[in-house]
Design an enzyme around this catalytic site. Sequence first.
Site, mmCIF file in Angstrom:
data_model
loop_
_atom_site.group_PDB
_atom_site.id
_atom_site.type_symbol
_atom_site.label_atom_id
_atom_site.label_comp_id
_atom_site.label_asym_id
_atom_site.label_seq_id
_atom_site.Cartn_x
_atom_site.Cartn_y
_atom_site.Cartn_z
ATOM 1 N N PHE A 3 -12.054 -12.770 5.579
ATOM 2 C CA PHE A 3 -13.389 -13.271 5.917
ATOM 3 C C PHE A 3 -14.504 -12.656 5.080
ATOM 4 O O PHE A 3 -15.588 -13.195 4.987
ATOM 5 C CB PHE A 3 -13.689 -13.009 7.414
ATOM 6 C CG PHE A 3 -14.136 -11.596 7.693
ATOM 7 C CD1 PHE A 3 -15.468 -11.223 7.499
ATOM 8 C CD2 PHE A 3 -13.237 -10.621 8.108
ATOM 9 C CE1 PHE A 3 -15.882 -9.911 7.733
ATOM 10 C CE2 PHE A 3 -13.646 -9.315 8.339
ATOM 11 C CZ PHE A 3 -14.975 -8.962 8.146
ATOM 12 N N LYS A 56 -5.244 -21.188 2.124
ATOM 13 C CA LYS A 56 -5.499 -21.020 3.565
ATOM 14 C C LYS A 56 -6.687 -20.057 3.680
ATOM 15 O O LYS A 56 -6.522 -18.842 3.650
ATOM 16 C CB LYS A 56 -4.245 -20.433 4.232
ATOM 17 C CG LYS A 56 -4.064 -20.739 5.699
ATOM 18 C CD LYS A 56 -5.103 -20.195 6.614
ATOM 19 C CE LYS A 56 -5.086 -18.713 6.818
ATOM 20 N NZ LYS A 56 -6.287 -18.250 7.605
ATOM 21 N N GLU A 94 -10.138 -18.279 8.747
ATOM 22 C CA GLU A 94 -10.562 -19.201 9.810
ATOM 23 C C GLU A 94 -11.924 -18.799 10.377
ATOM 24 O O GLU A 94 -12.545 -19.556 11.116
ATOM 25 C CB GLU A 94 -9.493 -19.263 10.918
ATOM 26 C CG GLU A 94 -9.326 -18.003 11.760
ATOM 27 C CD GLU A 94 -8.527 -16.885 11.080
ATOM 28 O OE1 GLU A 94 -8.397 -16.869 9.840
ATOM 29 O OE2 GLU A 94 -8.042 -15.995 11.813
ATOM 30 N N SER A 112 -6.105 -7.392 5.694
ATOM 31 C CA SER A 112 -5.842 -6.054 6.229
ATOM 32 C C SER A 112 -4.434 -5.575 5.846
ATOM 33 O O SER A 112 -3.547 -6.385 5.536
ATOM 34 C CB SER A 112 -5.975 -6.089 7.751
ATOM 35 O OG SER A 112 -5.023 -6.985 8.277
ATOM 36 N N CYS A 136 -14.134 -4.407 1.040
ATOM 37 C CA CYS A 136 -12.910 -3.609 0.880
ATOM 38 C C CYS A 136 -13.175 -2.422 -0.025
ATOM 39 O O CYS A 136 -12.415 -1.459 -0.029
ATOM 40 C CB CYS A 136 -11.785 -4.458 0.322
ATOM 41 S SG CYS A 136 -12.102 -4.981 -1.357
ATOM 42 N N GLU A 173 -9.309 2.311 8.908
ATOM 43 C CA GLU A 173 -10.374 1.547 8.249
ATOM 44 C C GLU A 173 -11.313 1.031 9.340
ATOM 45 O O GLU A 173 -10.870 0.297 10.234
ATOM 46 C CB GLU A 173 -9.760 0.375 7.475
ATOM 47 C CG GLU A 173 -10.794 -0.449 6.745
ATOM 48 C CD GLU A 173 -10.182 -1.627 5.976
ATOM 49 O OE1 GLU A 173 -9.242 -2.270 6.496
ATOM 50 O OE2 GLU A 173 -10.663 -1.906 4.868
HETATM 51 P P1 NAD Z 1 -7.003 -10.147 8.163
HETATM 52 O O1 NAD Z 1 -5.803 -9.425 7.665
HETATM 53 O O2 NAD Z 1 -7.281 -10.148 9.612
HETATM 54 O O3 NAD Z 1 -6.930 -11.692 7.729
HETATM 55 C C1 NAD Z 1 -6.614 -12.067 6.408
HETATM 56 C C2 NAD Z 1 -5.921 -13.437 6.433
HETATM 57 O O4 NAD Z 1 -4.694 -13.314 7.151
HETATM 58 C C3 NAD Z 1 -6.736 -14.518 7.137
HETATM 59 O O5 NAD Z 1 -6.642 -15.707 6.390
HETATM 60 C C4 NAD Z 1 -6.077 -14.634 8.494
HETATM 61 O O6 NAD Z 1 -6.129 -15.944 9.009
HETATM 62 C C5 NAD Z 1 -4.644 -14.245 8.234
HETATM 63 N N1 NAD Z 1 -4.025 -13.564 9.391
HETATM 64 C C6 NAD Z 1 -4.656 -12.843 10.355
HETATM 65 N N2 NAD Z 1 -3.762 -12.338 11.229
HETATM 66 C C7 NAD Z 1 -2.543 -12.739 10.793
HETATM 67 C C8 NAD Z 1 -1.208 -12.514 11.271
HETATM 68 N N3 NAD Z 1 -0.961 -11.783 12.364
HETATM 69 N N4 NAD Z 1 -0.195 -13.046 10.571
HETATM 70 C C9 NAD Z 1 -0.425 -13.785 9.445
HETATM 71 N N5 NAD Z 1 -1.665 -14.033 8.976
HETATM 72 C C10 NAD Z 1 -2.708 -13.522 9.626
HETATM 73 O O7 NAD Z 1 -8.233 -9.580 7.306
HETATM 74 P P2 NAD Z 1 -9.785 -9.875 7.520
HETATM 75 O O8 NAD Z 1 -10.241 -9.184 8.751
HETATM 76 O O9 NAD Z 1 -10.054 -11.328 7.357
HETATM 77 O O10 NAD Z 1 -10.388 -9.142 6.229
HETATM 78 C C11 NAD Z 1 -10.722 -7.775 6.193
HETATM 79 C C12 NAD Z 1 -9.599 -6.957 5.585
HETATM 80 O O11 NAD Z 1 -9.339 -7.400 4.250
HETATM 81 C C13 NAD Z 1 -9.972 -5.492 5.447
HETATM 82 O O12 NAD Z 1 -8.845 -4.727 5.791
HETATM 83 C C14 NAD Z 1 -10.294 -5.331 3.971
HETATM 84 O O13 NAD Z 1 -10.140 -4.026 3.463
HETATM 85 C C15 NAD Z 1 -9.305 -6.272 3.375
HETATM 86 N N6 NAD Z 1 -9.694 -6.682 2.033
HETATM 87 C C16 NAD Z 1 -8.987 -6.163 0.985
HETATM 88 C C17 NAD Z 1 -9.338 -6.499 -0.313
HETATM 89 C C18 NAD Z 1 -8.581 -5.947 -1.488
HETATM 90 O O14 NAD Z 1 -8.710 -6.478 -2.565
HETATM 91 N N7 NAD Z 1 -7.788 -4.898 -1.313
HETATM 92 C C19 NAD Z 1 -10.407 -7.378 -0.532
HETATM 93 C C20 NAD Z 1 -11.101 -7.890 0.575
HETATM 94 C C21 NAD Z 1 -10.722 -7.529 1.858
#
Ligand code: NAD
Length: 508
Positions: A160, A184, A187, A237, A292, A392
């Site tokens: 997000f 994808k 959401e 994450s 991030c 985090e």
């Molecule tokens: P998230 O892991 O909750 O969601 C990421 C994606 O995974 C979304 O599209 C979501 O729909 C999907 N998802 C969520 N739960 C899932 C599950 N149980 N099984 C399969 N898919 C699932 O992450 P977020 O809260 O949207 O984003 C923030 C996180 O992203 C932070 O941890 C941040 O550090 C990380 N991030 C990392 C980078 C990098 O380059 N290392 C860059 C941006 C963000």
Amino acid sequence: MNASLNKNDTTVTQVKLLINGEWVDSKTREWLEVVNPASQEVLAKVPLATPEEVKAAIDSAERAFHSWKKTPIGARMRIMLKLQALIREHSKRIAAVLSAEQGKTLADAEGDIFRGLEVVEHACSIGSLQMGEFAENVAGGVDTYTLRQPIGVCAGITPFNFPAMIPLWMFPMAIVTGNTFVLKPSEQDPLSTMMLVELGLEAGIPAGVLNVVHGAKEVVDALCTHPDIKAISFVGSTHVGTHVYNLGSQHGKRVQSMMGAKNHAVVLPDANREHTLNALVGAGFGAAGQRCMATSVVVLVGEARTWLPDIKELALKLRVNAGSEPGTDIGPVISKRARQRILDLIDSGVHQGAKLELDGRDIKVPGYENGNFIGPTLFSGVTTEMDIYTQEIFGPVLVVLEVRTLDDAIALVNANPFGNGVGLFTQSGAAARKFQSEIDVGQVGINIPIPVPVPAFSFTGSRGSKLGDLGPYGKQVVQFYTQTKTVTSRWFDDSTVNDGVNTTITLK
Ligand code: NAD
């Protein structure tokens, strides 16, 4: 530019799927709300796509691959040239939507789009990026060369916090290298991503080459297990990224999984005081700490421990408000759930004995009383066992630790579970050189707080911040999205001497 939305038959806009070049209303009964995190206005509803819809998107990408992979490289590049022009033209409008759905300030929303635009510009160099290698006369009359061929249907799963930049890390490079794609988006804020996808179609991406499905775990798992998907790019994450990496790998896919972070800023006493303080506070609290690469831990080395009151004083000046309001420094966090998680972690810091120097828990923003706001929060006296250090937080919370020497600081950073970004603030070249060599973190900044590499390089990470050996953009992503084929060839003309039957493996 709102083909991806349906405003006709419902009071709340519904986000569409993109399958085979058509905008499709999902048949699902499960919908989530896209909510403005400052005002709580429901901006749209997003479907959790059905298994049939996910399959239709993958099938369409698989069909399109057979012709798209043969499209001349120049034709693919020209689509990217058009796309970068369209993104520039529509940047302000996309930024307004991005700010409304994600919460970040308008200036930061434009930055989000710009950092993605740079990757589209990079995609325009594909003519040289995708070149193979050639060695003449590796044996008598024998040449060897490599082809970098697309691999098939690739999928991207995005978080997000950067709804423009991260989708643009993925689909332009996958498509320009000759693959087809199923995206994808998050959401939680898919609207600005969809505007970029619309621009992709306007730029000339053919039907089926780019598809979009919406959803959460079920949809992601379907992408990770479908036999026609050859590669998965994930950003999110660590918990989810590890699951995606394992599931995708078990199903034979290439996976690059860019994950969570705990980015340290190490401050030596000889650092430039004013620049360093500005950098710490800007990178710690900007975007409400939801980057991030946000600085989330400050490590004050030796006499730099006396800088704590200055950090506090500067953080106190930050203005918390809706991202759309002029002069805002810190917008809301993405959701009520995220806010509660951050508040729980702040409570844990207090209970576990850290000193709360600045408490942002009870902030009220006039006009946005229901917004998901947290004011700048600062902890000192933090130790490495505390949850506020090991987890985090992903909110406007900065934790401060003190160590005696640079060696202690390096050992501390290297023992943290994450390895995404780190900064060193110093005027000493020798200290900087030692640090960059010994630190085990993907992105290292020397007097740079958020060292996100420009697209000619690749984003990387170590330990709990990345799985898979190749990162997004740069040369690495061309390798990720292509298969190298080696051709060894020999051509005979009438004067070639017949050297008889050769039963060894040696080429002559
Ligand atoms: P998230 O892991 O909750 O969601 C990421 C994606 O995974 C979304 O599209 C979501 O729909 C999907 N998802 C969520 N739960 C899932 C599950 N149980 N099984 C399969 N898919 C699932 O992450 P977020 O809260 O949207 O984003 C923030 C996180 O992203 C932070 O941890 C941040 O550090 C990380 N991030 C990392 C980078 C990098 O380059 N290392 C860059 C941006 C963000």
